[in-house]
Design an enzyme around this catalytic site. Structure first.
Site, PDB file in Angstrom:
ATOM      1  N   LYS A 136       0.817  -1.224   0.000  1.00  8.20           N
ATOM      2  CA  LYS A 136       0.000   0.000   0.000  1.00  8.20           C
ATOM      3  C   LYS A 136       0.840   1.258   0.000  1.00  8.20           C
ATOM      4  O   LYS A 136       0.459   2.274  -0.586  1.00  8.20           O
ATOM      5  CB  LYS A 136      -0.958   0.013   1.196  1.00  8.20           C
ATOM      6  CG  LYS A 136      -2.100  -0.961   1.051  1.00  8.20           C
ATOM      7  CD  LYS A 136      -3.236  -0.604   1.985  1.00  8.20           C
ATOM      8  CE  LYS A 136      -4.403  -1.554   1.800  1.00  8.20           C
ATOM      9  NZ  LYS A 136      -5.487  -1.291   2.747  1.00  8.20           N
ATOM     10  N   LYS A 171      -4.750  -9.582  -6.739  1.00 11.43           N
ATOM     11  CA  LYS A 171      -6.030  -9.857  -6.093  1.00 11.43           C
ATOM     12  C   LYS A 171      -7.069  -8.802  -6.483  1.00 11.43           C
ATOM     13  O   LYS A 171      -6.714  -7.663  -6.773  1.00 11.43           O
ATOM     14  CB  LYS A 171      -5.746  -9.977  -4.588  1.00 11.43           C
ATOM     15  CG  LYS A 171      -6.425  -9.087  -3.677  1.00 11.43           C
ATOM     16  CD  LYS A 171      -5.938  -9.141  -2.268  1.00 11.43           C
ATOM     17  CE  LYS A 171      -5.824  -7.686  -1.825  1.00 11.43           C
ATOM     18  NZ  LYS A 171      -5.842  -7.429  -0.434  1.00 11.43           N
ATOM     19  N   LYS A 176     -10.419  -3.137  -3.982  1.00 18.00           N
ATOM     20  CA  LYS A 176     -11.225  -1.915  -4.050  1.00 18.00           C
ATOM     21  C   LYS A 176     -10.452  -0.782  -4.699  1.00 18.00           C
ATOM     22  O   LYS A 176     -11.029   0.124  -5.294  1.00 18.00           O
ATOM     23  CB  LYS A 176     -11.601  -1.471  -2.634  1.00 18.00           C
ATOM     24  CG  LYS A 176     -12.591  -2.356  -1.934  1.00 18.00           C
ATOM     25  CD  LYS A 176     -12.631  -1.961  -0.469  1.00 18.00           C
ATOM     26  CE  LYS A 176     -13.678  -2.717   0.286  1.00 18.00           C
ATOM     27  NZ  LYS A 176     -13.479  -2.572   1.747  1.00 18.00           N
TER      28      LYS A 176
HETATM   29  P1  AMP Z   1     -11.113  -4.948   2.839  1.00 19.14           P
HETATM   30  O1  AMP Z   1     -11.658  -4.725   1.468  1.00 19.14           O
HETATM   31  O2  AMP Z   1      -9.621  -4.861   2.833  1.00 19.14           O
HETATM   32  O3  AMP Z   1     -11.763  -4.173   3.906  1.00 19.14           O
HETATM   33  O4  AMP Z   1     -11.411  -6.481   3.175  1.00 19.14           O
HETATM   34  C1  AMP Z   1     -12.574  -6.936   3.851  1.00 19.14           C
HETATM   35  C2  AMP Z   1     -12.599  -8.453   3.885  1.00 19.14           C
HETATM   36  O5  AMP Z   1     -12.666  -8.973   2.544  1.00 19.14           O
HETATM   37  C3  AMP Z   1     -11.346  -9.088   4.507  1.00 19.14           C
HETATM   38  O6  AMP Z   1     -11.726 -10.224   5.260  1.00 19.14           O
HETATM   39  C4  AMP Z   1     -10.532  -9.493   3.319  1.00 19.14           C
HETATM   40  O7  AMP Z   1      -9.676 -10.575   3.592  1.00 19.14           O
HETATM   41  C5  AMP Z   1     -11.601  -9.886   2.318  1.00 19.14           C
HETATM   42  N1  AMP Z   1     -11.129  -9.698   0.930  1.00 19.14           N
HETATM   43  C6  AMP Z   1     -10.703  -8.540   0.366  1.00 19.14           C
HETATM   44  N2  AMP Z   1     -10.341  -8.731  -0.917  1.00 19.14           N
HETATM   45  C7  AMP Z   1     -10.535 -10.061  -1.168  1.00 19.14           C
HETATM   46  C8  AMP Z   1     -10.353 -10.886  -2.322  1.00 19.14           C
HETATM   47  N3  AMP Z   1      -9.895 -10.391  -3.474  1.00 19.14           N
HETATM   48  N4  AMP Z   1     -10.653 -12.207  -2.210  1.00 19.14           N
HETATM   49  C9  AMP Z   1     -11.125 -12.728  -1.047  1.00 19.14           C
HETATM   50  N5  AMP Z   1     -11.322 -11.994   0.079  1.00 19.14           N
HETATM   51  C10 AMP Z   1     -11.036 -10.683   0.021  1.00 19.14           C
END
Ligand code: AMP
Ligand code: TRP
Length: 333
Positions: A112, A195, A198
């Site tokens: 990041k 991956k 967002k």
């Molecule tokens: P975040 O978007 O970083 O707030 O992630 C929220 C939740 O979504 C966390 O448990 C992450 O591990 C999961 N997550 C985020 N991106 C992915 C992805 N590409 N595949 C699977 N899980 C994800």
């Protein structure tokens, strides 16, 4: 006692990876564990710049997504992190427990912060300490997340153990990650090695929870693939990250495994597989999306859930934080 804690950042563009890798699993866990807290982690979000008016809307959107996916606000605690001050207070104490060397190893900070680490916020660096505080402020024991959060959870375990050791008491539980399902790491539709995220500037790289049926079908149609037909067994997908990702998404949406999907589609090309995947994605996501839109429009309801959730969360965290203060030696006159 078992207690589930998990969180999602309100940074916009909630996507299929968040749904399949995290939120959908939480819906299942609420039936197995009767003590679950699901948090919209707004303190985490501001570790990178958020436009205030977007942040407010995104907090409501994530809360709406949780409920639309099936998390029941009557049985679980749904709240936003900034409204429970124990998170920030315990995070400070953990800033003093965690070692710089531990944080230096965090790969997500490196990704990041990018090349110009001098310009990253201090909050982005200390973020894993806050994440440990989120969980341990409630003595959370089990944390369902996607694969990308594994290293942060190992750090939370190290913090709990060092705190317990330094203050001479088995006070915090050593948290267990719950990483399960066929979609623990959903990849970008444009690049099978990175991956789904967002923050990817290419909107085509992800399926957003707010995309309509046409948008979902278009993105799947355009998704990068190779020119080989699908194999009939999962090992045949080795070295084919894009194909493997699409099959994994299908498997997760259909509640089966890779071999289950390949049993049906093995030998067929993407010309046949992609429309089937698009239909399945639309069928599975649209009820959640419709409900999410309704809830986003009902700000009064969503805010009442968050307010009530913050009260319940405070009731759990406050006595734990008091005990921490006593252990640390803070006078509470
Ligand atoms: P975040 O978007 O970083 O707030 O992630 C929220 C939740 O979504 C966390 O448990 C992450 O591990 C999961 N997550 C985020 N991106 C992915 C992805 N590409 N595949 C699977 N899980 C994800
Ligand atoms: N860091 C997590 C992410 O980006 C979100 C998060 C914050 C979290 N606090 C948490 C997840 C506590 C689980 C438990 O995905």
């Amino acid at each position: 006692m078992k207690r589930i804690f998990s969180g999602v950042q309100p940074t916009g563009n909630l996507h299929l990876g968040n749904y399949l890798g995290a939120i959908r699993n939480w819906v299942r866990l609420q039936d197995e564990f009767d003590d679950c807290l699901f948090c919209v982690v707004d303190l985490h979000a501001i570790t990178v710049w958020q436009e205030p008016k977007d942040l407010v809307a995104n907090i409501r959107e994530v809360a709406a997504a949780m409920m639309a996916a099936g998390i029941d606000p009557a049985r679980n605690v749904i709240f936003n992190q900034s409204q429970v001050s124990a998170h920030a207070e315990l995070a400070w104490i953990f800033n003093c427990v965690a070692r710089l060397g531990w944080l230096d190893r965090m790969t997500q900070f490196k990704e990041k912060a990018g090349k110009d680490k001098e310009r990253a916020s201090v909050g982005l660096y200390a973020y894993p300490n806050l994440m440990a505080a989120d969980i341990l402020a409630y003595k959370g024991t089990h944390v369902p997340v996607g694969e990308d959060q594994k290293q942060h959870l190992e750090l939370a375990r190290d913090i709990a153990q060092k705190f317990n050791h330094d203050y001479g008491q088995e006070f915090f539980p050593v948290v267990e990650p719950l990483i399960f399902g066929t979609a623990t790491r959903v990849m970008s539709l444009r690049d099978g090695w990175s991956k789904m995220s967002k923050s990817d500037p290419a909107d085509n790289s992800r399926i957003n929870m707010t995309d309509d049926a046409d948008g979902i079908a278009r993105k799947i149609k355009k998704a990068k693939t190779d020119s080989e037909p699908l194999p009939s067994e999962a090992p045949g997908l080795n070295g084919r990250p894009e194909a493997s990702n699409l099959v994994g998404i299908y498997a997760a949406l259909a509640d089966t495994d890779m071999d289950g999907v390949l049993g049906e589609f093995g030998g067929q090309g993407f010309g046949a597989f992609k429309p089937a995947l698009a239909d399945l994605a639309v069928a599975k996501l649209s009820p959640v999306q419709d409900q999410m839109r309704r809830l986003i429009d009902d700000t009064t309801y969503v805010e009442s859930v968050l307010r009530c959730g913050a009260e319940k969360a405070n009731d759990i965290a406050t006595p734990i934080l008091r005990e921490v203060q006593d252990l640390v030696g803070f006078l509470r006159p």
